[in-house]
Design an enzyme around this catalytic site. Structure first.
Site, PDB file in Angstrom:
ATOM      1  N   PRO A 172      11.154   9.100  10.250  1.00  0.00           N
ATOM      2  CG  PRO A 172      12.789   8.746   8.611  1.00  0.00           C
ATOM      3  CD  PRO A 172      11.796   9.773   9.110  1.00  0.00           C
ATOM      4  CD  GLU A 173      10.677   5.383  15.833  1.00  0.00           C
ATOM      5  OE1 GLU A 173      11.156   4.426  16.465  1.00  0.00           O
ATOM      6  OE2 GLU A 173       9.525   5.820  16.045  1.00  0.00           O
TER       7      GLU A 173
END
Length: 290
Positions: free
Chosen positions: A2-3
Site C-alpha cells: 500500500p501507498e
C-alpha cells in the site's frame, strides 16, 4: 502497495478500533518481522501492559503510540491488520497477535511476509531507521511549493524515480506517481532538473489533489488491499492512468502506453505527456562536446 492513501486509511480505521485498549499479551509466530529489538521474547514482554493512545503515520509507516512505547509498522506489499473477537479462528498467514485485556485481538497477517515492526521509546523512532531519512509529507502544511521545488528541482534523474524516492517525498508509490504526472501533463521520463516553475507548480498541485482524493475514497484496492475492517478502497474506480494500458486516454482519446521507468511499470499518455526535447542550440552544444 500500500501507498500513503491506503496506510492513512488503515491509520484512521485502527484509531476507531483499538485506541484506548490495553495490551495483555503478544504472540509472534514469524520472528523475522520483528526488526527491533532483535529478541522476540523481549518484544512480546515489553508490549504487555501498555495502552494504545494514538495511531500515527509517517510516510508509508504506521506509528502505534502507547504510554511509553512506539511501535513502527511497515505493511510492505500485503501486510494487514484486523480486529477479532475472542475465539475467532486464526487465519493462515497470521504472524503477530496482540491480545487486549477486553479479550479482543489485533492480528497482523502478511502473505508475502515482507512487513516489519520496530519498537522504540517515544521520540527515538524519528532518529533511527526506518524513519530517520524520510522526506516531505505531501499532505501536511510543510509541503509547500518552495519545499517541493527545493527537493526536486536539482535532481538530475528522471522525474518518476525522483518522486518514488522516499528521502525526497514520502508515501508516493507507483500508482499515485503515474496519476499525479498525468494530471500535471508531465512525461515520467522528463528530467527533474529541467522542469519549469510552471510544471513544478502543476505537479505540486497534482500530487496533493491526487492523494487527497485517494484518502477520501479509502485508497485503491489493487491486488489484496483492504482496511482494518476488511473493507475495500474505492479510488481504483477513479484512476485516470494507472492500469489502463491500451485504453483511450480520458483527456484526448489516444491509447494509454506502458513502459518501464526506474524498474517500475509506468503508464502515460504520449499526447498529453510529451517527452522532454532539448532545444536546437542545446543539441548543437551536445554535438560539439562529444
Amino acid at each position: 502497495m500500500p501507498e500513503l492513501p491506503e496506510v492513512e486509511t488503515v491509520r484512521r480505521t485502527l484509531t476507531q478500533l483499538i485506541v484506548g485498549k490495553t495490551i495483555q499479551s503478544v504472540h509472534v509466530f514469524l520472528p523475522r518481522i520483528i526488526q527491533r529489538p532483535d529478541d522476540i521474547r523481549r518484544f512480546e514482554a515489553e508490549l504487555a501492559g501498555h495502552t494504545i493512545l494514538e495511531i500515527g503515520r509517517r510516510g508509508k509507516f504506521l506509528r502505534i503510540i502507547m504510554d511509553g512505547l512506539v511501535l513502527v509498522s511497515h505493511l510492505r506489499m500485503e501486510g494487514r491488520y484486523g480486529l477479532y473477537q475472542p475465539g475467532e479462528e486464526v487465519e493462515k498467514h497470521t504472524h503477530v497477535i496482540f491480545r487486549f485485556t477486553d479479550g479482543t485481538e489485533l492480528r497482523y497477517k502478511d502473505v508475502r511476509q515482507f512487513g516489519t515492526m520496530h519498537l522504540f521509546a517515544p521520540g527515538e523512532e524519528f532518529t533511527n531507521k526506518p524513519l530517520v531519512k524520510l522526506g516531505l509529507e505531501p499532505l501536511e502544511e510543510s509541503f509547500t511549493l518552495q519545499a517541493f521545488q527545493d527537493k526536486i528541482s536539482r535532481r538530475t534523474t528522471k522525474i518518476k524515480p525522483a518522486l518514488l524516492n522516499q528521502e525526497y517525498i514520502v508515501g508516493l508509490g507507483n500508482i499515485y506517481v503515474d496519476e499525479a504526472l498525468f494530471r500535471a501533463g508531465i512525461h515520467p521520463e522528463y528530467p527533474a532538473d529541467k522542469l519549469t516553475k510552471r510544471q513544478l507548480e502543476q505537479l505540486h498541485t497534482a500530487i496533493v489533489e491526487t492523494l487527497t482524493e485517494a484518502v477520501e475514497a479509502g485508497g485503491s484496492s489493487i491486488k489484496s488491499y483492504v482496511n482494518g475492517q476488511g473493507e475495500m478502497g474505492m479510488f481504483q474506480h477513479s484512476l485516470r492512468m494507472y492500469g489502463r494500458q491500451g485504453e483511450p486516454c480520458l483527456n484526448c482519446g489516444q491509447p494509454v502506453m506502458k513502459t518501464v521507468v526506474g524498474g517500475r511499470g509506468t503508464h502515460f499518455c504520449p499526447n498529453c505527456q510529451p517527452p522532454y526535447r532539448t532545444s536546437g542550440s542545446a543539441r548543437a552544444k551536445q554535438r560539439l562536446t562529444r
